[in-house]
Scaffold this active site. Sequence first.
Site, mmCIF file in Angstrom:
data_model
loop_
_atom_site.group_PDB
_atom_site.id
_atom_site.type_symbol
_atom_site.label_atom_id
_atom_site.label_comp_id
_atom_site.label_asym_id
_atom_site.label_seq_id
_atom_site.Cartn_x
_atom_site.Cartn_y
_atom_site.Cartn_z
ATOM 1 C CB CYS A 337 -1.188 1.324 -7.616
ATOM 2 S SG CYS A 337 -0.942 2.759 -8.691
ATOM 3 C CG HIS A 447 2.450 2.541 -4.502
ATOM 4 N ND1 HIS A 447 2.401 1.265 -5.003
ATOM 5 C CD2 HIS A 447 2.161 3.371 -5.538
ATOM 6 C CE1 HIS A 447 2.096 1.315 -6.301
ATOM 7 N NE2 HIS A 447 1.942 2.580 -6.638
#
Length: 504
Positions: A337, A447
């Site tokens: 991310c 994630h």
Amino acid sequence: MFSKADKTKCIMIQGTSSNAGKSVAVAALCRIFSKRGYRVAPFKSQNMSLNSYTTHENAEIAMAQVLQAEAAGVEPSYNMNPILLKPKEDFISQVIVHGKPAGDMNFYHYQNNFREEALKAIKTSLKVLKRDYDVIVIEGAGSPAEINMLDKDLANMQIAKMANADVILVADIDRGGVFASIAGTFSLLPEEDRDRIKGIIINKFRGNLDILMPGIRQIEEIVGVPVLGVLPYDESLKLPEEDSASLTEHKYAKNEKITVGVMRLPRISNFTDIDPLEYEPDIGIKLIEVGGSVGDVDAIIIPGTRNTISDLLALQEAGFADEISSLSREIPVFGICGGYQMLGNKIIDRSMKESKHGSVEGMGLLDVSTSFDDVDKIITQSLGESLGGGLFRSLKGDNVKGYELHEGVTVLKGSKPLFKVLEGCGNFPNSGYDGAINGLTSGTYFHGIFHNFHFRRVFTDYLRNSKGFEPLGFTNDTFKDLRQFSIDRLAEIFEENVDLSILE
């Protein structure tokens, strides 16, 4: 226990301080009641945390409530955490309501102009849970005795009143002053709030219980409420940490064989992404603090962050960006991310949506660029297919699951994508791809990527091969087994040491 014919039973766990053990106590009760045949749901009206998750509703909630839902054997929902506050910078937090961003707010604006909206969301979620479940186990926040904020409470006794919940007070003996913290909490609460507290639990005890008993008898006389039990400190339990404060106290396993360095970013978020690596044989985790040194590591992971640009600048100012660039020629560097965004050529933020710094140069290890301009936050569960690039070539065609929480979109230039997106967003809406890879450097918006056993094992087997050790292959996913063992053991410890008859 109570009759299933009764109305929904609400039990609230409050603490004498932050990190007293409220989250794990809620998880334990969720597992206990679930195993007894009740439909159980966790609930935390307002949580301040940078560890979050995307539910099946494509809504964002705190990771602690996800663990608690897992302990209860139910699907996590935004109703279990209707308000999530994610600290950003300069006393600003992003406010998440029912899983969606409601805006960035300072404390004054939130408490004085948004409180009624937040209270409305909390009441709505509590009503839904009461309709669908037999038992609701509620987690408080911080301490209920913050006397400067009693009239603005959205997380403790105000919620106990709303739910008509019995309260159990948890006190952390490990930090010292446990009896003073219990007595002080009672003395600062209004009488009607004190009357809600039905029992006390002393948590994280390491000593001889016989020595503690005289103090327990005295504190029961002082506050007029029984101590229901003393929970031992059990370091063998492997459960996710709730926030960066507890991350500081967490002792990651060291290992002489292979060390994975994880950058401890100033605004680190979703660091549960690295948890599965701690369960891997031969692997040790080293948290690399800004201001410290990278040292001798065999791979580097740059995790998520609540502010990519500010944390990137912090790495650059500390000299880490140059060091990571140099090491990337020899060892794997993996970004998740915000960490993925940092590895690119440029981060474009002309509108200063992400930070006050505007657009900045990235590390240049991936030929990609990221933009924050005119982009809504992406919150989705995701499914991808590995394209088999670089050290992941043996995974071609393998599916990976994850979830996305990002406020930037990324365009690939020279670098190749890491995954084909089957569900979710990836690099940008309708791009069809996620992540990027260039040599030993790669990154993804997914994630939970290391929660995928095959992906994790290919990564760690590459490290084993590079150090001359035998690869393990796809055997013994100890992460899933130990996580379930830890939840079950937590519940057992609770039942063995706490008198639950007060809740009947």
